[in-house]
Motif scaffolding. Structure first.
Motif, PDB file in Angstrom:
ATOM      1  N   GLU A 220     -14.484  -9.227   7.120  1.00  0.00           N
ATOM      2  CA  GLU A 220     -13.893  -8.634   5.914  1.00  0.00           C
ATOM      3  C   GLU A 220     -13.898  -9.610   4.738  1.00  0.00           C
ATOM      4  O   GLU A 220     -14.035  -9.188   3.582  1.00  0.00           O
ATOM      5  N   LYS A 221     -13.738 -10.896   5.010  1.00  0.00           N
ATOM      6  CA  LYS A 221     -13.685 -11.913   3.943  1.00  0.00           C
ATOM      7  C   LYS A 221     -15.057 -12.470   3.584  1.00  0.00           C
ATOM      8  O   LYS A 221     -15.165 -13.386   2.778  1.00  0.00           O
ATOM      9  N   GLY A 222     -16.104 -11.926   4.213  1.00  0.00           N
ATOM     10  CA  GLY A 222     -17.464 -12.362   3.872  1.00  0.00           C
ATOM     11  C   GLY A 222     -17.788 -13.761   4.349  1.00  0.00           C
ATOM     12  O   GLY A 222     -18.593 -14.463   3.730  1.00  0.00           O
ATOM     13  N   LEU A 223     -17.198 -14.169   5.460  1.00  0.00           N
ATOM     14  CA  LEU A 223     -17.393 -15.528   5.979  1.00  0.00           C
ATOM     15  C   LEU A 223     -18.455 -15.594   7.082  1.00  0.00           C
ATOM     16  O   LEU A 223     -18.785 -16.671   7.560  1.00  0.00           O
ATOM     17  N   LEU A 224     -18.988 -14.443   7.452  1.00  0.00           N
ATOM     18  CA  LEU A 224     -19.973 -14.397   8.533  1.00  0.00           C
ATOM     19  C   LEU A 224     -21.315 -14.940   8.053  1.00  0.00           C
ATOM     20  O   LEU A 224     -21.805 -14.577   6.984  1.00  0.00           O
ATOM     21  N   LEU A 225     -21.914 -15.813   8.865  1.00  0.00           N
ATOM     22  CA  LEU A 225     -23.223 -16.386   8.543  1.00  0.00           C
ATOM     23  C   LEU A 225     -24.311 -15.904   9.488  1.00  0.00           C
ATOM     24  O   LEU A 225     -25.481 -15.852   9.123  1.00  0.00           O
ATOM     25  N   PHE A 226     -23.910 -15.568  10.699  1.00  0.00           N
ATOM     26  CA  PHE A 226     -24.911 -15.174  11.695  1.00  0.00           C
ATOM     27  C   PHE A 226     -24.225 -14.359  12.779  1.00  0.00           C
ATOM     28  O   PHE A 226     -23.093 -14.646  13.166  1.00  0.00           O
ATOM     29  N   GLU A 227     -24.926 -13.329  13.268  1.00  0.00           N
ATOM     30  CA  GLU A 227     -24.397 -12.518  14.356  1.00  0.00           C
ATOM     31  C   GLU A 227     -25.556 -11.966  15.164  1.00  0.00           C
ATOM     32  O   GLU A 227     -26.578 -11.539  14.598  1.00  0.00           O
ATOM     33  N   CYS A 228     -25.400 -11.992  16.486  1.00  0.00           N
ATOM     34  CA  CYS A 228     -26.498 -11.518  17.329  1.00  0.00           C
ATOM     35  C   CYS A 228     -25.973 -10.999  18.662  1.00  0.00           C
ATOM     36  O   CYS A 228     -24.839 -11.273  19.066  1.00  0.00           O
ATOM     37  N   VAL A 229     -26.828 -10.239  19.326  1.00  0.00           N
ATOM     38  CA  VAL A 229     -26.580  -9.820  20.706  1.00  0.00           C
ATOM     39  C   VAL A 229     -27.073 -10.946  21.601  1.00  0.00           C
ATOM     40  O   VAL A 229     -28.191 -11.445  21.429  1.00  0.00           O
TER      41      VAL A 229
END
Length: 353
Positions: A8-17
């Motif tokens: 929600e705060k836009g802090l994500l840099l990477f996400e994967c399965v």
């Protein structure tokens, strides 16, 4: 901080399965594991509320703060290197700044020990489950008196055998601790039942012997030894076993029981997978997440190999890894200074946006 807040705060840099779906070893019933990387808000990073890792309750979703992520990459942590080398079809989100972190920057000869070491840990886990399956603990827990012995004719006789032979009741026994003799007691017996002795143990749930007040002049029946070390070790193993029973994955345990190999077949599959990855790393310098021998690995998971066969296979791969180590083109260690400079540059750009 929660995973939802990170997004929600836009802090994500990477996400994967990650996990079995990334390895190409998933089955219809396989869970979806998610991993990711985030960065902290500037005030939180420089303040007192630093967070290195965030996960959900089941630990199948784990997200690492950028600094912690780089730190683990430099240590050649298998899970984190695999995260950086995730196949494109498993990447759910990737901030452009993450393109600066390449797998080539971090791969080193350390992987021989980190991947192989983790595989050896998996072998220990499989051995541990083998022991639990083959040698389960009875639900009825042993008591203190089961670890007591009486000294008789240069021998140590189990207390239960001795008291049965005498026709005595343990509740009428009185123990007095012997000075300067660890675990040793003088045992007295109340034939009349009026001396208020405490017995060898207060009740079946006692964790130590009971001591009694004994009048001067009473006759010692025998000397008793309580093996506290053996009792403590038994309690530790008993509690560990029944905690495992309570928490074990019933579906996975059913598979292990069905193949009757007496080991955790899923752990052994990952053992062989990790060793094969380490072997490839030493030979090619490339980290291949998706496995090409899916059927062979799933056969291991299904328990189609004996435990002894798998141990021999693991030993053979370990020997290959050792033989290729000196000839590997990988650097001995990652460039820590370069990685640190890059990390600082990434933070500066993120905080100055």
């Amino acid at each position: 901080m929660t995973i939802q807040e990170i997004k929600e705060k836009g802090l994500l840099l990477f996400e994967c399965v990650s996990g079995s779906k990334a390895y190409g070893l998933d089955m219809p019933e396989s869970d979806t594991d998610l991993k990711g990387v985030f960065y902290l808000p500037k005030e939180q990073f420089f303040g007192l509320q630093h967070v290195a890792q965030v996960q959900n309750e089941t630990n199948d979703e784990v997200y690492y703060e950028l600094g912690r992520f780089v730190e683990l990459l430099l240590k050649n942590n298998p899970n984190i290197l695999e995260l950086l080398a995730t196949p494109e079809d498993c990447v759910l989100f990737k901030h452009p700044i993450m393109e600066r972190l390449t797998i080539e920057m971090f791969l080193s000869k350390q992987t021989k020990d980190t991947f192989s070491g983790y595989a050896v840990t998996q072998i220990r886990k499989a051995k541990g489950l083998k022991k639990k399956i083959v040698n389960p603990f009875p639900k009825e827990k042993k008591e203190v008196q089961d670890f007591c012995f009486v000294l008789q004719n240069y021998d140590a006789v189990p207390f239960r055998d001795w008291i049965a032979a005498q026709g005595y009741e343990q509740e009428r026994c009185g123990l007095v601790k012997l000075p300067h003799a660890k675990g040793m007691y003088a045992l007295f017996y109340d034939q009349t039942g009026i001396k208020s002795y405490k017995g060898v143990q207060k009740n079946k749930h006692s964790n130590e012997v009971s001591l009694s007040s004994v009048d001067e002049g009473e006759v010692v029946q025998v000397y008793l030894c309580f093996n506290t070390e053996s009792y403590s070790s038994y309690c530790k193993d008993y509690n560990a076993y029944w905690e495992w029973v309570e928490k074990r994955n019933q579906e996975r345990y059913a598979v292990n029981e069905k193949h009757q190999g007496g080991y955790d077949s899923k752990n052994m599959m990952h053992t062989i997978r990790l060793l094969e990855v380490a072997d490839e790393l030493m030979e090619t310098g490339k980290l291949n997440i998706r496995r090409k021998n899916r059927e062979a690995l799933l056969a291991i998971k299904a328990g189609e190999k004996s435990y002894e066969e798998l141990l021999l296979l693991a030993e053979n791969i370990l020997e290959r890894i050792e033989s290729k180590y000196n000839e590997s083109d990988l650097n001995d260690f990652p460039d820590i200074e370069k990685a640190e400079m890059l990390l600082m540059e990434m933070r500066e750009e993120l905080y100055n946006r």
